[in-house]
Design a protein around this motif. Structure first.
Motif, mmCIF file in Angstrom:
data_model
loop_
_atom_site.group_PDB
_atom_site.id
_atom_site.type_symbol
_atom_site.label_atom_id
_atom_site.label_comp_id
_atom_site.label_asym_id
_atom_site.label_seq_id
_atom_site.Cartn_x
_atom_site.Cartn_y
_atom_site.Cartn_z
ATOM 1 N N LYS A 169 0.831 -1.201 0.000
ATOM 2 C CA LYS A 169 0.000 0.000 0.000
ATOM 3 C C LYS A 169 0.869 1.257 0.000
ATOM 4 N N THR A 170 1.951 1.225 0.780
ATOM 5 C CA THR A 170 2.859 2.377 0.831
ATOM 6 C C THR A 170 3.532 2.589 -0.516
ATOM 7 N N GLU A 173 1.170 4.181 -2.997
ATOM 8 C CA GLU A 173 0.987 5.621 -2.791
ATOM 9 C C GLU A 173 2.212 6.403 -3.267
ATOM 10 N N LYS A 176 2.129 6.658 -7.029
ATOM 11 C CA LYS A 176 1.110 7.585 -7.525
ATOM 12 C C LYS A 176 1.513 9.042 -7.305
ATOM 13 N N THR A 177 2.074 9.338 -6.131
ATOM 14 C CA THR A 177 2.324 10.739 -5.774
ATOM 15 C C THR A 177 3.710 11.233 -6.158
ATOM 16 N N THR A 204 8.405 10.984 1.457
ATOM 17 C CA THR A 204 7.646 10.015 2.258
ATOM 18 C C THR A 204 8.626 9.096 2.966
#
Length: 346
Positions: A169-170, A173, A176-177, A204
């Motif tokens: 999941k990390t 993200e 995507k970002t 991140t």
């Protein structure tokens, strides 16, 4: 408190930061700062407000424990939370290397499909990153399928050899970002507890998943005497159509013979569907069955014109790989291994 978004304004820049003790994120954007300072507001509420605003400049002003957000004729008053109670964000580790953001995003999208979504097996919800010199290998599995993707990067230390287990999941993200902002810096802490990503004013960090990841590389067969090649987009659509009659836990059957592939699903008095496609086959005729969802996800991960199926025997796993032309060699930088559904006569 952790639901808050930390906003800091100084030196012509506004930074937005969030942290939940596992994952931190920070974004810096240019701004006209008339008075420096830091506030903490509800992250969810601010996000909802921001999505509703027009594409126009936004003014943020504080008045005691309140903050006012104005955009054209829209005006919102929000309550602030105590900044002193917010935990300090972890520092980004020293950069370990740089990878092309678009290539990394594509690689992540190809492997996270095989990561487990079962939180009772936290190790399998992660993606294993294996780093050997100038190559990164991403690996994932949910026990029914495996995905492996290799890509090059520019390590800060030549000859580096390390690994990290990151939540799928990390990584999703991050892809995507940060993936579309050019070069992406990857930073691994020396104690192997933290990983960081930075690109285009965004950063991140995330704690790594603790535990020993299964040695799944050995599950890819060394020798596959049967190879079948099909046009990817044509097969994707055929599987989608045939799967319409495949009820829960009902497989889609693929029968490869010389020059063609026959797909079918459904049995007995239930709804049935079948379709025949052109295919190139090397080796013996073979009939296999797959979970239609797992098959579709795997096929959609390929951007190549053709996809190759490599088999040993019908009950054994099949390996999908990319192929640029019908008669050429496959590319092994991305491989998707899929466990078959055993048919009654196998």
């Amino acid at each position: 408190m952790l639901s808050g978004l930390l906003i800091n304004a100084e030196n012509g820049t506004v930074s937005l930061a969030s942290f939940d003790y596992e994952i931190s994120a920070r974004l810096q954007i240019p701004a006209e700062v008339s008075e420096e300072g830091t506030i903490l507001v509800s992250g969810r509420l601010l996000a909802d407000i921001s999505r509703s605003l027009p594409s126009a400049p936004v003014d943020i002003e504080t008045d005691g424990s309140k903050v006012t957000l104005t955009c054209r004729s829209s005006r919102f008053n929000l309550a602030t939370m105590p900044v002193a109670d917010y935990p300090e964000l972890p520092a980004l580790p020293e950069t370990s290397g740089i990878v092309d953001g678009d290539a990394f995003a594509e690689a992540v999208s190809q492997v996270i499909i095989a990561a487990s979504r079962d939180d009772t097996l936290p190790i399998l919800t992660g993606v294993r990153m294996e780093i050997e010199d100038d190559q990164i290998t991403l690996l994932s599995t949910d026990r029914y399928r495996l995905a492996l993707r290799e890509l090059n990067w520019r390590p800060a230390t030549p000859g580096i050899s390390t690994s990290a287990l990151v939540k799928a999941k990390t990584l999703s993200e991050v892809a995507k970002t940060l993936g579309g902002a050019g070069d992406l810096s990857i930073a691994l802490s020396e104690n192997s507890e933290l990983i960081g990503f930075e690109s285009g004013g965004r950063r991140t960090t995330s704690l790594l998943v603790d535990g020993d990841y299964p040695k799944i590389r050995s599950l890819f067969p060394d020798n596959t005497p049967i190879h079948a090649t099909v046009e990817t987009s044509v097969l994707v659509e055929a599987v989608r159509r045939v799967s319409l009659v495949a009820e829960r836990n009902t497989p889609v059957r693929l029968a490869f013979t010389q020059g063609q592939l026959a797909l079918d699903a459904g049995t007995g008095e239930d709804a049935q569907a079948s379709e025949v496609l052109e295919a190139a086959l090397i080796g013996d005729d073979i009939t296999v069955a797959f979970n239609p969802h797992y098959l579709s996800e795997g096929l959609n991960a390929f951007s190549s014109k053709y996809v190759r199926f490599s088999f040993t025997t019908p009950p054994k796993p099949a390996v999908l790989s990319a192929q640029d032309d019908l008669e050429g060699q496959d590319r092994e930088d991305y491989r998707y291994l899929l466990m078959p559904v055993r048919l009654p006569n196998q």
